[in-house]
Design an enzyme around this catalytic site. Structure first.
Site, PDB file in Angstrom:
ATOM      1  N   ARG A 134      49.997  -9.212  33.921  1.00 28.82           N
ATOM      2  CA  ARG A 134      50.197  -7.844  32.932  1.00 28.82           C
ATOM      3  C   ARG A 134      51.476  -6.669  32.442  1.00 28.82           C
ATOM      4  NH1 ARG A 134      44.707  -4.295  34.771  1.00 28.82           N
ATOM      5  NH2 ARG A 134      46.475  -4.160  36.625  1.00 28.82           N
ATOM      6  N   HIS A 135      51.112  -5.606  32.381  1.00 23.55           N
ATOM      7  CA  HIS A 135      52.307  -5.729  31.967  1.00 23.55           C
ATOM      8  C   HIS A 135      53.592  -5.087  32.834  1.00 23.55           C
ATOM      9  CE1 HIS A 135      49.995  -2.250  28.921  1.00 23.55           C
ATOM     10  NE2 HIS A 135      49.408  -3.413  28.671  1.00 23.55           N
ATOM     11  N   TRP A 155      49.669   2.109  32.438  1.00 25.54           N
ATOM     12  CA  TRP A 155      48.170   1.640  32.615  1.00 25.54           C
ATOM     13  C   TRP A 155      47.673   0.659  32.930  1.00 25.54           C
ATOM     14  CZ3 TRP A 155      46.871   4.631  28.493  1.00 25.54           C
ATOM     15  CH2 TRP A 155      47.240   5.450  28.050  1.00 25.54           C
ATOM     16  N   GLU A 156      48.603  -0.855  32.617  1.00 32.45           N
ATOM     17  CA  GLU A 156      48.692  -2.233  33.451  1.00 32.45           C
ATOM     18  C   GLU A 156      48.885  -3.054  33.979  1.00 32.45           C
ATOM     19  OE1 GLU A 156      44.961  -2.554  33.242  1.00 32.45           O
ATOM     20  OE2 GLU A 156      44.066  -1.519  31.565  1.00 32.45           O
ATOM     21  N   HIS A 157      49.580  -2.094  35.202  1.00 36.52           N
ATOM     22  CA  HIS A 157      50.539  -3.042  35.944  1.00 36.52           C
ATOM     23  C   HIS A 157      49.610  -4.020  36.979  1.00 36.52           C
ATOM     24  CE1 HIS A 157      54.328  -2.288  38.793  1.00 36.52           C
ATOM     25  NE2 HIS A 157      53.956  -3.459  38.481  1.00 36.52           N
TER      26      HIS A 157
END
Length: 529
Positions: free
Chosen positions: A354-355, A361-363
């Site tokens: 993801r990030h 946020w979205e790790h």
């Protein structure tokens, strides 16, 4: 007699709040932006501690998305009213500003490993809340924050009575104490007709300490002890530094102990650096003839070895069924099968990218705390990155501005410059070693490896050095030079940092989050000094 060795909970276990319930001692610690929220450890003998659970649901909506590094859940305070455990804590959403932008919550449970009630927000004046149960009444202690220009961010300790059922304030808020030095972390107990206020003093760095005040009336006025109960600010040679943020607890035999945070700094050319973060320690305490608490071994420096009178007792094991539960931790959200999958390929963990590693946020990251200055992490990863936007590998991390990673990724054909993706299906599968600090991100080394085959990655830390390697032909092969692990510490850089270094696995896909990587055999071995 039992001898405990400090720290008793090692590596990233700050702001301990200790309570005794029957024969058990429980300690809750800060979790900041990490899940599980508010880890709780337990012990019968004060020397041997084990993870016992965490406050599930402490973050409303099970999300801390967007909170800054070292924000999130600060300084939980655990208490026991004879029937239920209570925890009060703040979720801090601004760090390094005058406002903190925090919300204060209360949750309860009959078992720390069981169901906790949905957090209820209460009116709070600042971080470091604590609950005081006394004569069937409930009081909320708080740091008072004055955000105004010219105001004191640590403007004293206040107390408000709460209705035990609704948690609504009863009456007004009382100012208990102000002090010329920074005071925070209030904890209160009642002993021999005195309300005893235990305070963290001087900030949570090397000036930290514990100061005690007392009054015969709960709402004051309070008189201060003329000397600290605990501090290391006067002697940088003491092995346990940053001693402070404490709580007094009475043992079943009438003896007293003190839980507190501490740190074990590395001595570097740049000064002391605490890569392991702040940890949990325990001291034995007596009360002098005038009714003030004192360290039993004398003075105000913490001891590494402490005799405690609690006899060692066998503990029933804590049952854990979640393969991604403790000691794994995740950033800002709990692990979710949509990105951390243990069922698709038995024996492996599949991460969906993801990030990037600096996201709030979205790790996609699974990590474990590093608990000693000598450690080694190793994992085997299998993936097929097809673009530079995809990567997966092994990481040492403190926060978004302090990490070292060795990642399996894609790179242009050798000799071809970085001009973005070529989209011709060409390129190489490489290991990329990257270091990140406040000055930016740097690629330190690149090693080509075979595409689509599992590769074992590793890192060894020894004091301030981190050496990455991979296994080729059954032999460990170094990747790049030794890197400065001490930058992954509370004390490097100018920003406030409150957590500790971790080792883990991560994956990213910055285009469509379709890239996956499989990991097996993760191992983190920490060797005590």
């Amino acid at each position: 007699m039992t001898v405990l060795r400090n720290p008793v909970i090692r590596g990233f276990a700050p702001d301990p709040s200790m309570v005794r319930a029957g024969d058990w001692y429980y300690v809750a610690t800060s979790s900041f932006e990490w899940f599980p929220t508010i880890p709780i450890h337990r012990s019968r003998d004060l020397a041997h501690w084990e993870y016992a659970g965490h406050v599930r649901g402490a973050a409303p909506g099970d999300s801390l998305a967007g909170v800054p590094d070292s924000g999130g859940i600060w300084a939980p305070s655990l208490s026991w009213d004879g029937e239920r455990f209570w925890v009060v804590y703040s979720v801090v959403r601004s760090v390094g500003t005058p406002y903190f932008d925090l919300d204060t919550y209360v949750s309860t449970a009959t078992d720390v490993a069981g169901e906790w009630t949905a957090p209820r927000r209460v009116a709070g004046h600042g971080f470091d809340p604590a609950l005081f149960h006394h004569e069937d009444r409930l009081w909320l202690l708080n740091l008072q924050n004055d955000h105004r220009p010219g105001g004191r961010r640590f403007a004293g300790i206040v107390v408000t009575e709460l209705d035990r059922g609704t948690l609504e304030p009863i009456g007004g808020t009382h100012l208990l104490l102000q002090h010329e030095r920074l005071i925070e972390g209030p904890k209160m107990l009642y002993r021999d007709g005195w309300y005893v206020l235990v305070l963290a003093e001087g900030g949570t760095g090397f000036e930290h300490g514990v100061l005690v005040a007392r009054s015969q009336n709960l709402t004051g006025p309070y008189e201060l002890d003329d000397r600290p109960l605990l501090t290391t600010r006067d002697d940088p040679s003491v092995p346990l530094q940053k001693a402070g943020h404490a709580e007094l607890v009475e043992a079943p035999d009438g003896q007293w102990v003190l839980s507190h945070l501490t740190a074990r700094p590395l001595r570097t050319p740049h000064g002391p650096r605490c890569t392991l973060g702040r940890e949990t320690a325990v001291q034995a305490v007596t009360w002098d003839a005038e009714g003030w608490p004192r360290l039993r071994h004398g003075g105000h420096h913490p001891a590494v070895e402490v005799d405690v009178t609690t006899p060692p007792q066998a503990s029933p094991p804590v049952t854990r069924e979640d393969p991604l539960g403790w000691p794994w931790s995740t950033l800002r959200r709990p692990p979710d099968p949509s990105w951390a999958d243990t069922t698709s390929r038995p024996g492996w963990i599949r991460l969906r990218g993801r990030h990037g590693p600096e996201s709030r946020w979205e790790h996609s990251l699974l990590a474990r705390r590093i608990t000693e200055h000598r450690a080694e992490a190793e994992v085997t990863v299998e993936a097929r990155p097809s673009t530079f936007t995809q990567a997966a590998g092994l990481v040492l991390r403190y926060d978004a501005e302090a990490y070292l990673s060795l990642d399996l990724t894609w790179a242009e054909p050798e000799g071809e410059g970085q001009r973005g993706q070529q989209w011709r299906g060409e390129g190489r599968t490489v290991l990329s070693l990257v270091e990140r600090d406040e000055g930016g991100t740097r690629e330190v080394a690149v090693v080509e490896v075979g595409p689509g085959v599992p590769v074992t990655l590793g890192v060894t830390t020894d004091g301030a050095d981190a050496r990455f390697w991979y296994v080729r032909g059954g032999v460990r092969t170094p990747v790049g030079p030794p890197l400065d692990f001490s930058r992954l510490s509370d004390d490097h850089g100018s920003r406030l940092r409150f957590t500790g270094a971790v080792a883990g696995i991560h994956a990213r896909d910055l285009v469509d989050a379709s890239f996956t990587a499989d990991f097996r055999g993760f191992r983190l071995t920490c060797t005590p000094e």
